[in-house]
Design an enzyme around this catalytic site. Structure first.
Site, short mmCIF file in Angstrom:
data_model
loop_
_atom_site.label_atom_id
_atom_site.label_comp_id
_atom_site.label_asym_id
_atom_site.label_seq_id
_atom_site.Cartn_x
_atom_site.Cartn_y
_atom_site.Cartn_z
N ARG A 54 0.86 -1.17 0.00
CA ARG A 54 0.00 0.00 0.00
C ARG A 54 0.90 1.23 0.00
O ARG A 54 2.11 1.14 0.07
CB ARG A 54 -0.94 -0.02 1.22
CG ARG A 54 -0.19 -0.36 2.50
CD ARG A 54 -0.70 0.30 3.71
NE ARG A 54 -0.59 1.74 3.62
CZ ARG A 54 0.55 2.42 3.80
NH1 ARG A 54 1.69 1.80 4.06
NH2 ARG A 54 0.57 3.72 3.71
N ASP A 244 -2.13 11.02 -2.12
CA ASP A 244 -2.33 10.02 -3.16
C ASP A 244 -2.61 10.65 -4.51
O ASP A 244 -2.57 9.97 -5.54
CB ASP A 244 -3.49 9.09 -2.76
CG ASP A 244 -3.09 8.27 -1.55
OD1 ASP A 244 -3.08 8.82 -0.43
OD2 ASP A 244 -2.76 7.08 -1.72
#
Ligand SMILES: CSC[C@@H](O)[C@@H](O)C(=O)COP(=O)(O)O
Length: 369
Positions: A54, A244
């Site tokens: 992740r 992100d």
């Protein structure tokens, strides 16, 4: 970075067989350091979806290696496009995934099928190396922010609040916001990190706390809701987070709860800085709130929690009332107006189109579209 004195990256090609892909299983941290061997693109897709790997930059690099694994067996044009699309669908919010796969497609489409697998490993390796150097530079460009605060409070630690995990395990090495913290700590600046727990998956209390502990950085885990209170009482000098996806007007998508930290920082005049590599920029979108897809994850992640019993057994238990429904938006968007500035591998800038184009003039044509 080091685990018990041994240098690791977050993804690498197995040195013995020369082709399988190794990752640290992040779902096992902080209890167990377990290295997984990935041999098929479906295992890579599973690793990304289940969050064995992740962090925005890392999922891009791992997906790139996933494409290389697939091309060993079938290097046709059809396989290239199909597997890139499949891997690109694994998680929607971090633009690094699409950035890495687009870069792979661009490099591999012109290559003859017979030479594609080898070229894919090379291209994936280049993405990984780029991320390492980029993240190291982010740390260097963020360091003066910490030095300036330290100079104002000699002999006292700089208190930094961070959210989620932006460390070396979220990237190929070094990290983004944590790269700044590591470099400040390594430079001898006394730092102390307030680590947001980061429910529902606890990337803060499980991963960031583990990383900081291994590196010897003083830190304290706090409940996600404690940040505003600490800011009101002067206990936070700066908020440092990762992201992100950053839009061309400087809006910032990051782990759910980031927006609330930015609001609290704004109300308390605490600087709120966001660290990002170039692969996190999405100059094709402007309005983050309307245009960034927000991942919805399983409600069980909210209704349950995972921990270790005194016996050593790791268990998941229900914490919500039986029968209640849950909702789990995994990211939120912090508008550019709440962001003090961006820290990139090319330097620092305002969270604005002008700021970003000052550092990345090559995106001017794209931004004008
Ligand atoms: C590498 S730092 C930026 C982000 O990737 C990080 O803060 C984050 O939100 C990661 O989310 P995750 O859902 O754990 O992949």
């Amino acid at each position: 970075m080091n685990i018990d004195g041994v240098a690791y990256r977050s993804v690498w090609v197995d040195q013995d067989d020369g082709w399988s892909v190794r990752i640290l299983d992040q779902t096992r941290l902080p209890w167990t350091v377990e290295i997984l061997r990935l041999t098929h693109e479906d295992e890579v897709a599973h690793a990304i979806r289940s969050m064995q790997v992740r962090g925005a930059p890392l999922i891009g690099a791992v997906a790139a290696y996933g494409l290389a694994l697939a091309l060993r067996r079938d290097a046709s044009d059809a396989a290239l496009e199909r597997v890139a699309a499949m891997l690109g669908d694994t998680r929607p919010t971090a633009v690094n995934l699409r950035w890495a796969l687009d870069r792979m497609l661009k490099a591999l489409r012109p290559v003859a099928a017979a030479a594609r697998a080898e070229a894919a490993y090379e291209a994936a390796g280049a993405i990984a190396e780029d991320d390492v150097e980029t993240c190291r530079s982010i740390g260097q460009h963020g360091l003066p922010l910490i030095q300036a605060i330290a100079a104002r409070k000699p002999g006292k630690p700089v208190n930094i609040l961070t959210h989620c995990n932006t460390g070396w395990i979220a990237t190929v090495d070094y990290g983004t916001a944590l790269s700044v913290i590591y470099q400040a700590h390594d430079a001898g600046i006394p730092v102390h990190v307030w680590v947001d727990e980061t429910r529902p998956r606890n990337q803060g209390s499980a991963l960031t706390a583990w990383e900081l502990g291994r590196h010897g950085v003083p830190h304290t885990v706090i409940a996600d809701n404690a940040g505003g209170h600490l800011m009101q009482h002067g206990e936070v000098d700066i908020v440092l987070v990762g992201t992100d996806r950053v839009t061309r007007q400087g809006d910032v998508a990051n782990k759910i709860g980031t927006y609330l930290k930015a609001l609290a920082a704004w109300d308390n005049d605490v600087p709120f800085w966001v660290a990002l590599p170039h692969s996190t920029l999405d100059m094709r979108v402007r309005d983050g709130l309307r245009e960034i897809p927000i991942e919805e994850r399983a409600a069980d992640e909210v209704l349950n929690t995972t921990g270790r019993l005194p016996s050593g057994e790791v268990v998941t238990v229900r914490t919500a009332a039986p029968g209640s429904a849950g909702a789990n938006p995994a990211f939120d968007v912090t508008p550019a107006r709440l962001v003090s500035g961006l820290i990139t591998e090319r330097g620092r800038c305002d969270a604005s189109e002008a700021g970003l184009l000052g550092l990345y003039p090559e995106f001017a044509a794209l931004a004008a579209e």
